[in-house]
Design an enzyme around this catalytic site. Structure first.
Site, PDB file in Angstrom:
ATOM      1  N   ASP A   1       1.826  20.245  29.462  1.00  0.00           N
ATOM      2  CA  ASP A   1       1.212  20.295  30.792  1.00  0.00           C
ATOM      3  C   ASP A   1      -0.223  20.800  30.763  1.00  0.00           C
ATOM      4  O   ASP A   1      -0.958  20.651  31.723  1.00  0.00           O
ATOM      5  CB  ASP A   1       2.018  21.258  31.673  1.00  0.00           C
TER       6      ASP A   1
HETATM    7  C1  GLC Z   1       6.878  23.987  30.749  1.00  0.00           C
HETATM    8  C2  GLC Z   1       7.201  22.807  31.630  1.00  0.00           C
HETATM    9  C3  GLC Z   1       7.417  21.559  30.823  1.00  0.00           C
HETATM   10  C4  GLC Z   1       6.292  21.355  29.863  1.00  0.00           C
HETATM   11  C5  GLC Z   1       6.048  22.581  29.005  1.00  0.00           C
HETATM   12  C6  GLC Z   1       4.842  22.445  28.128  1.00  0.00           C
HETATM   13  O1  GLC Z   1       8.014  24.390  30.066  1.00  0.00           O
HETATM   14  O2  GLC Z   1       8.335  23.060  32.425  1.00  0.00           O
HETATM   15  O3  GLC Z   1       7.533  20.455  31.671  1.00  0.00           O
HETATM   16  O4  GLC Z   1       6.607  20.263  29.073  1.00  0.00           O
HETATM   17  O5  GLC Z   1       5.856  23.696  29.848  1.00  0.00           O
HETATM   18  O6  GLC Z   1       3.655  22.476  28.831  1.00  0.00           O
HETATM   19  C1  GLC Z   2       1.475  26.177  33.304  1.00  0.00           C
HETATM   20  C2  GLC Z   2       2.273  26.582  32.080  1.00  0.00           C
HETATM   21  C3  GLC Z   2       3.114  25.466  31.578  1.00  0.00           C
HETATM   22  C4  GLC Z   2       3.887  24.867  32.691  1.00  0.00           C
HETATM   23  C5  GLC Z   2       2.978  24.485  33.880  1.00  0.00           C
HETATM   24  C6  GLC Z   2       3.795  23.963  35.021  1.00  0.00           C
HETATM   25  O1  GLC Z   2       0.564  25.225  32.984  1.00  0.00           O
HETATM   26  O2  GLC Z   2       1.466  27.055  31.050  1.00  0.00           O
HETATM   27  O3  GLC Z   2       3.971  25.919  30.567  1.00  0.00           O
HETATM   28  O4  GLC Z   2       4.534  23.720  32.248  1.00  0.00           O
HETATM   29  O5  GLC Z   2       2.267  25.605  34.287  1.00  0.00           O
HETATM   30  O6  GLC Z   2       3.023  23.546  36.094  1.00  0.00           O
END
Ligand code: GLC
Ligand code: GLC
Length: 812
Positions: A484
């Site tokens: 993300d």
């Molecule tokens: C969080 C989110 C997931 C994403 C991950 C890496 O666990 O829930 O959707 O893939 O972060 O950014």
């Molecule tokens: C932030 C976190 C990530 C998560 C995301 C969800 O970027 O670091 O892990 O998946 O929020 O919106």
């Protein structure tokens, strides 16, 4: 250092001190009513949706930690204490909390009074039970007082924490006998209320927080308990409604008295809400409470809950020489898979329940570890998720569980999302053999007039990648892929802007090698689904596209020693030796290798060696190295985190199993297991003082080598790690993998793992699988017999006419 121990026979983790490094919680509830409860009785409850139907209040990020819960106060002379220690924190003579599968128990003692508590959510009701048993272990009569306490949330947890100008005036309750009814907003648009009741006559109650606590006091020293010793009978009008019962308890020496408290959610039909003017109709509450009036009622409901779990946990069981693996496989990992399936990323002690609903990508992955438990629920979930897809194959990134509608604040544009739907559906069909799901009519953006078959949804998922490629023929990344925080089209310069949604977000240049890996893996699974439906032309087309992608990865996604991670909006490489920081990433190396890219060319092996060399640390495999030390406008959120944390070189546990699975693909059982062990709770239990989060479940992130405290875990419970690790250990390391034709058994174990047995219930047949490894190899099936008959290969031919099948596999 440990703060408790595993009691495997009872499937419990026993916490022996309330002073755990962080609150260690459990989840109660399997279907629609849920409670989070910590080892000191903190937490909150909600019905279906943690944002929209929150029943009790919790205060995130509070001091002291873990503030607000369902508390019981015992007043014994001048001493006031709680069985869970908080919130009064009187030193207890003994304390024990047992977190079990869907329930928690406490056994505590103070001054000769023993308090035993059992908390759980019964299978078929929208309530939670707290059974409190008080025993007098002294030789003298005891006259004590028991007070209960909950603080109501005014339903919408988001509004409840912000809109005080209104909320301080809306709170309403009714009290009848021993039952407190919380009915805020029932006079207008709500048809639901909450109840809090106890199965005995009470000696007092309060429903106004101020009356119970007293001015400038809090739940650690309520005036009513600590000074007055008598409830005031307050009826809340606005401000903060609470539910408090007072019971005066007389205990002869050796005597035990038991009390059953029920906290529940009730609904009336919209057109039949009232008993009389402004008096809520109590029928549903009466019906609910009548079911839980005696200890026998509680025993019965508790037995039903245990039966339910006995049955679920009998679907995949392992007997091996390794207690830690047995414990994770048979109990905790599967339990966590159920919780992540239910919660997605909505409500934990790190997710406030008001931010995210169900994630498209997250829920599809959660399915992978859950589908064997209750396939019917997985089926329903798949339809819900697919219903939020758009006609062009892209998808809402999240949806709200109560409304099942896509969340337009976030919208779409996360270009890995569509492919995860194929992953989820493929897992479901392989597990169940139920191809009828592929012909279900499923809407786009919840609009039934645009419905097509689910198979057509998958085609559009597949084609979304085919139709959205960049300059190197690799998939465009959009706002982000699985990571993300890799925001290559965002260029955010001002605090407060969303990294994912700001700016152009969906550029025509930035590409993801990770999505390419996914496309190769799930493109093949899509082709197999097409074949199942007899559409060989589509299967052939899909495999051609997969081949094109495979070649594109080898051409422009290979960096000499490992797979590149991505190309940015200027078409510069990310995750390459050419980069100054962020030279190598876990995701593309794990996923491309597990998808089989570069295996026959020897490149996968090279990539995995590079992962070990550059990304390994004591506590797991880090997401990238070297960490970004400054903010990169062109990379986005990933470089916003300090080095060693989260997506910037943290150990993101979710993708450790990808590397471990990839190792099994190339047959290296020792290394696969080494990776498995590093983040495995049963192993990290030993270092709980560093790791901090619950030693029975996975957490999302463990601080990496660059961090101030490497090895420190955060964001426990709600993480795709649960599902992926369960797939890794059960399907790849132990090697029992559901294929369309039947179960395949092809383990990849570390040296010295020994023989083992697995019982696997699959499509109505029970398989008793015995794996022998006389030459102590890591991988390879020398022979397989099914009910005594030798079978070629390692797939057990599926025969629905059998109830039970004995399988013997000899590795070698
Ligand atoms: C969080 C989110 C997931 C994403 C991950 C890496 O666990 O829930 O959707 O893939 O972060 O950014
Ligand atoms: C932030 C976190 C990530 C998560 C995301 C969800 O970027 O670091 O892990 O998946 O929020 O919106």
């Amino acid at each position: 250092m440990k703060f408790g121990y595993f009691d495997d026979a009872n499937r419990e983790y026993v916490i022996t001190t309330p002073r755990t490094p962080l609150p260690w919680i459990n989840y109660l509830g399997c279907n629609s009513y849920f409670t989070l409860i910590s080892n000191t009785c903190g937490g909150y409850s909600f019905y279906k949706d943690a944002k929209l139907l929150r029943i009790t209040r919790y205060r995130y990020n509070n001091v002291p930690a873990d503030n607000n819960g369902k508390y019981f106060y015992i007043k014994d002379g001048d001493t006031v204490w709680n069985p869970g220690w908080q919130p009064v924190k009187t030193e207890l003579d003994s304390y024990e909390c047992r977190h079990g599968i869907g329930y928690s128990k406490w056994n505590s003692k103070k001054n000769g009074i023993k308090a035993s508590m059992l908390s759980f959510v019964p299978m078929d009701d929208t309530c939670e039970i707290h059974q409190v048993k008080l025993t007098n272990d002294t030789d003298a009569r005891k006259d004590i007082k028991l007070f209960s306490f909950v603080e109501w949330c005014l339903w919408n947890a988001d509004d409840d924490s912000r809109n005080f100008q209104r909320n301080f005036s809306t709170g309403e309750v009714e009290v009848i006998d021993s039952t407190i009814y919380h009915k805020t907003e029932y006079r207008e648009r709500r048809n639901h209320y909450a109840v809090f009741s106890v199965n005995t006559k009470i000696d007092g109650f309060d429903t106004s927080r101020d009356a119970f606590f007293g001015a400038y006091r809090d739940n650690s020293n309520p005036e009513v308990v600590c000074e007055k010793g008598q409830c005031t009978g307050s009826i809340a009008h606005g401000w903060a409604p609470v539910g408090v019962h007072q019971i005066n308890v007389e205990l002869a020496p050796g005597e035990t008295k038991s009390f059953v408290f029920v906290l529940g959610y009730c609904e009336n039909p919209d057109n039949d809400k009232w008993e009389s003017k402004n008096v809520i109709k109590k029928d549903p509450a009466n019906k609910l409470l009548a079911k839980y009036q005696t200890d026998e009622d509680v025993d019965k409901a508790f037995a039903a809950l245990n039966d339910y779990w006995n049955n679920l946990l009998s679907i995949y069981t392992l007997e091996s020489n390794n207690d830690k693996v047995n414990r994770m496989v048979n109990i905790w990992n599967q339990y966590q898979c159920m919780v992540t399936f239910n919660m997605s990323r909505s409500a934990s002690y790190f997710e406030s329940g008001i931010g995210r609903g169900m994630g498209f990508r997250d829920s599809n992955q959660d399915l992978l570890g859950f589908v064997h438990l209750i396939p019917e629920r997985a089926r329903e979930r798949i339809i819900d998720i697919a219903s939020t897809q758009f006609e062009n194959g892209s998808a809402y990134h999240q949806y709200q569980p109560l409304t099942k509608r896509g969340n337009s604040d976030i919208g779409s544009g996360f270009n890995d999302d569509p492919l995860w739907l194929i992953a989820g559906v493929s897992a479901y069909v392989r597990e169940t053999g139920d191809t009828s799901i592929l012909n279900e009519q499923v809407p786009y953006d919840n609009d039934m007039s645009k419905a097509t078959t689910l198979m057509e949804h998958l085609k559009r998922s597949f084609d979304f990648t085919v139709n959205n490629k960049g300059p190197h023929g690799l998939p465009l990344i959009g706002r982000a892929d699985w990571n993300d925080c890799l925001n290559l089209n965002c260029f955010s310069e001002h605090p407060g802007e969303s990294f994912q949604c700001f700016g152009p977000s969906e550029g025509p240049v930035a590409e993801s090698v990770f999505i390419a890996g996914m496309f190769v893996k799930y493109g093949e699974e899509y082709a197999q689904l097409a074949e199942l439906l007899g559409d060989t032309a589509e299967a052939e087309r899909a495999r051609k596209e997969v081949k094109v992608m495979y070649d594109a990865v080898l051409k422009d996604g290979w960096d000499g020693e490992w797979f590149v991670r991505a190309y940015d909006a200027y078409s510069h490489k990310i995750g390459s030796k050419e980069c100054e920081e962020g030279k190598i990433f876990i995701e593309s190396n794990g996923f491309c290798s597990l998808a089989g890219i570069g295996v026959k060319e020897g490149l996968a092996e090279k990539a995995l060696d590079s992962v070990k060399k550059h990304l390994d640390c004591e506590y797991g495999v880090m997401i990238l190295q070297p960490a970004y030390t400054v903010y990169h406008l062109e990379l986005g959120e990933i470089s916003s985190y300090p080095p060693g944390y989260k997506e910037n070189a943290g150990i993101f546990c979710h993708n450790n199993p990808w590397v471990s699975i990839a190792e099994t693909v190339i047959g290296r059982g020792d290394r696969a297991f080494e990776i498995y062990k590093k983040t495995c709770p049963a192993y990290t239990e030993e270092i709980s003082e560093i790791h901090k989060t619950e030693p029975y479940v996975y957490c999302q992130m463990v601080a990496g080598a660059d961090a101030y405290i490497p090895g420190e875990g955060k964001n426990s419970w709600l993480t795709g790690t649960a599902a992926w690790t369960f797939c890794n250990i059960s399907q790849y390391i132990l090697g029992v993998y559901p294929t369309h034709k039947g179960l395949s058994v092809d383990p990849c174990v570390p040296h010295g793992f020994g023989d083992f047995r697995i019982t696997r219930k699959f499509r109505g047949v029970t398989y008793n699988i015995s794996v022998k490894n006389p030459s102590d190899v890591e991988k390879g099936v020398k022979s397989m017999t099914v009910d005594g008959t030798a079978v070629d290969g390692c797939v057990i031919p599926f025969d629905a006419s059998k109830k039970s099948v004995d399988v013997e596999v000899v590795m070698g």
